[in-house]
Design a protein around this motif. Sequence first.
Motif, PDB file in Angstrom:
ATOM      1  N   SER A   1       0.827  -1.204   0.000  1.00  0.00           N
ATOM      2  CA  SER A   1       0.000   0.000   0.000  1.00  0.00           C
ATOM      3  C   SER A   1       0.861   1.253   0.000  1.00  0.00           C
ATOM      4  N   ASN A   2       0.198   2.381  -0.127  1.00  0.00           N
ATOM      5  CA  ASN A   2       0.882   3.678  -0.155  1.00  0.00           C
ATOM      6  C   ASN A   2       0.922   4.297   1.239  1.00  0.00           C
ATOM      7  N   GLN A   3       1.329   3.551   2.239  1.00  0.00           N
ATOM      8  CA  GLN A   3       1.297   4.058   3.594  1.00  0.00           C
ATOM      9  C   GLN A   3       2.578   4.777   3.994  1.00  0.00           C
ATOM     10  N   GLY A   4       3.501   4.980   3.100  1.00  0.00           N
ATOM     11  CA  GLY A   4       4.741   5.634   3.461  1.00  0.00           C
ATOM     12  C   GLY A   4       5.749   4.612   3.947  1.00  0.00           C
ATOM     13  N   ASN A   5       6.793   5.108   4.549  1.00  0.00           N
ATOM     14  CA  ASN A   5       7.889   4.227   4.956  1.00  0.00           C
ATOM     15  C   ASN A   5       7.907   3.939   6.442  1.00  0.00           C
ATOM     16  N   ALA A   6       6.911   4.341   7.188  1.00  0.00           N
ATOM     17  CA  ALA A   6       6.945   4.179   8.636  1.00  0.00           C
ATOM     18  C   ALA A   6       7.045   2.720   9.052  1.00  0.00           C
ATOM     19  N   ARG A   7       6.284   1.857   8.427  1.00  0.00           N
ATOM     20  CA  ARG A   7       6.319   0.438   8.797  1.00  0.00           C
ATOM     21  C   ARG A   7       7.662  -0.187   8.460  1.00  0.00           C
ATOM     22  N   GLU A   8       8.210   0.177   7.296  1.00  0.00           N
ATOM     23  CA  GLU A   8       9.488  -0.380   6.882  1.00  0.00           C
ATOM     24  C   GLU A   8      10.608   0.089   7.808  1.00  0.00           C
ATOM     25  N   ILE A   9      10.572   1.351   8.187  1.00  0.00           N
ATOM     26  CA  ILE A   9      11.597   1.885   9.078  1.00  0.00           C
ATOM     27  C   ILE A   9      11.526   1.202  10.434  1.00  0.00           C
ATOM     28  N   LYS A  10      10.309   0.996  10.955  1.00  0.00           N
ATOM     29  CA  LYS A  10      10.169   0.293  12.235  1.00  0.00           C
ATOM     30  C   LYS A  10      10.720  -1.115  12.151  1.00  0.00           C
ATOM     31  N   ALA A  11      10.402  -1.822  11.081  1.00  0.00           N
ATOM     32  CA  ALA A  11      10.865  -3.200  10.942  1.00  0.00           C
ATOM     33  C   ALA A  11      12.386  -3.265  10.820  1.00  0.00           C
ATOM     34  N   ILE A  12      12.959  -2.403  10.001  1.00  0.00           N
ATOM     35  CA  ILE A  12      14.411  -2.414   9.824  1.00  0.00           C
ATOM     36  C   ILE A  12      15.116  -1.998  11.106  1.00  0.00           C
ATOM     37  N   MET A  13      14.570  -1.007  11.817  1.00  0.00           N
ATOM     38  CA  MET A  13      15.190  -0.561  13.058  1.00  0.00           C
ATOM     39  C   MET A  13      15.179  -1.659  14.114  1.00  0.00           C
ATOM     40  N   SER A  14      14.072  -2.385  14.218  1.00  0.00           N
ATOM     41  CA  SER A  14      14.015  -3.444  15.222  1.00  0.00           C
ATOM     42  C   SER A  14      14.949  -4.599  14.860  1.00  0.00           C
ATOM     43  N   ILE A  15      15.054  -4.912  13.579  1.00  0.00           N
ATOM     44  CA  ILE A  15      15.972  -5.977  13.168  1.00  0.00           C
ATOM     45  C   ILE A  15      17.417  -5.550  13.381  1.00  0.00           C
ATOM     46  N   ALA A  16      17.721  -4.283  13.080  1.00  0.00           N
ATOM     47  CA  ALA A  16      19.092  -3.799  13.254  1.00  0.00           C
ATOM     48  C   ALA A  16      19.520  -3.858  14.715  1.00  0.00           C
ATOM     49  N   THR A  17      18.624  -3.495  15.633  1.00  0.00           N
ATOM     50  CA  THR A  17      19.014  -3.498  17.045  1.00  0.00           C
ATOM     51  C   THR A  17      19.088  -4.904  17.623  1.00  0.00           C
ATOM     52  N   THR A  18      18.356  -5.842  17.053  1.00  0.00           N
ATOM     53  CA  THR A  18      18.392  -7.188  17.619  1.00  0.00           C
ATOM     54  C   THR A  18      19.405  -8.091  16.948  1.00  0.00           C
ATOM     55  N   VAL A  19      19.706  -7.866  15.686  1.00  0.00           N
ATOM     56  CA  VAL A  19      20.581  -8.782  14.964  1.00  0.00           C
ATOM     57  C   VAL A  19      21.937  -8.159  14.655  1.00  0.00           C
ATOM     58  N   CYS A  20      21.948  -6.977  14.113  1.00  0.00           N
ATOM     59  CA  CYS A  20      23.156  -6.434  13.515  1.00  0.00           C
ATOM     60  C   CYS A  20      24.021  -5.628  14.495  1.00  0.00           C
ATOM     61  N   LEU A  21      23.428  -4.702  15.200  1.00  0.00           N
ATOM     62  CA  LEU A  21      24.193  -3.771  16.023  1.00  0.00           C
ATOM     63  C   LEU A  21      25.013  -4.444  17.128  1.00  0.00           C
ATOM     64  N   PRO A  22      24.476  -5.391  17.882  1.00  0.00           N
ATOM     65  CA  PRO A  22      25.311  -6.026  18.912  1.00  0.00           C
ATOM     66  C   PRO A  22      26.547  -6.724  18.336  1.00  0.00           C
ATOM     67  N   TRP A  23      26.403  -7.322  17.165  1.00  0.00           N
ATOM     68  CA  TRP A  23      27.558  -8.004  16.571  1.00  0.00           C
ATOM     69  C   TRP A  23      28.591  -7.015  16.073  1.00  0.00           C
ATOM     70  N   LEU A  24      28.167  -5.858  15.600  1.00  0.00           N
ATOM     71  CA  LEU A  24      29.136  -4.835  15.207  1.00  0.00           C
ATOM     72  C   LEU A  24      29.935  -4.341  16.404  1.00  0.00           C
ATOM     73  N   VAL A  25      29.245  -4.159  17.520  1.00  0.00           N
ATOM     74  CA  VAL A  25      29.938  -3.742  18.740  1.00  0.00           C
ATOM     75  C   VAL A  25      30.845  -4.869  19.239  1.00  0.00           C
ATOM     76  N   ALA A  26      30.408  -6.112  19.115  1.00  0.00           N
ATOM     77  CA  ALA A  26      31.234  -7.252  19.537  1.00  0.00           C
ATOM     78  C   ALA A  26      32.516  -7.321  18.717  1.00  0.00           C
ATOM     79  N   LEU A  27      32.447  -6.944  17.468  1.00  0.00           N
ATOM     80  CA  LEU A  27      33.649  -6.908  16.630  1.00  0.00           C
ATOM     81  C   LEU A  27      34.652  -5.910  17.181  1.00  0.00           C
ATOM     82  N   LEU A  28      34.173  -4.780  17.666  1.00  0.00           N
ATOM     83  CA  LEU A  28      35.061  -3.763  18.209  1.00  0.00           C
ATOM     84  C   LEU A  28      35.658  -4.164  19.554  1.00  0.00           C
TER      85      LEU A  28
END
Length: 140
Positions: free
Chosen positions: A27-54
């Motif tokens: 639908s033409n609902q804008g990007n709010a749903r996509e941003i929420k989904a990507i943000m939640s996935i980034a904080t649960t999957v990607c971001l902790p591993w990036l910090v673990a690399l450091l």
Amino acid sequence: VYLCLGINVVLFVMIARIIIRAGKSGSNQGNAREIKAIMSIATTVCLPWLVALLMTGPKAMAQIFQWVFIIVTASQGPTMFICFVIFQEDVLTNLFKLFGMDPPQALLPAKSSKASKSAAQRSAASSQLLLQSKRRKRVT
């Protein structure tokens, strides 16, 4: 650590592409749903591993990033709560009503034309039923 990070980054990019494609074809609902989904996935999957690399660097730097890792990992729950509970349209509306304000339109999802058409059809159908019931009451 590098293998896990690589796998997580590849999976994150694949999932983000799927979410973005689904948003474009939907639908033409804008990007709010996509941003929420990507943000939640980034904080649960990607971001902790990036910090673990450091954390694999020099001892002083590793100790700092251990604390950052703890903070990032602890923020996963609140981030998901904000994305999937607070940003719901009815919750936002009620929260702002508590303070006597209307929620900003930027936080509310846009109404799709399909949803507004179906709401208009339901409204028209219910008003027709109401008129018919009033007519029946007059007859009896």
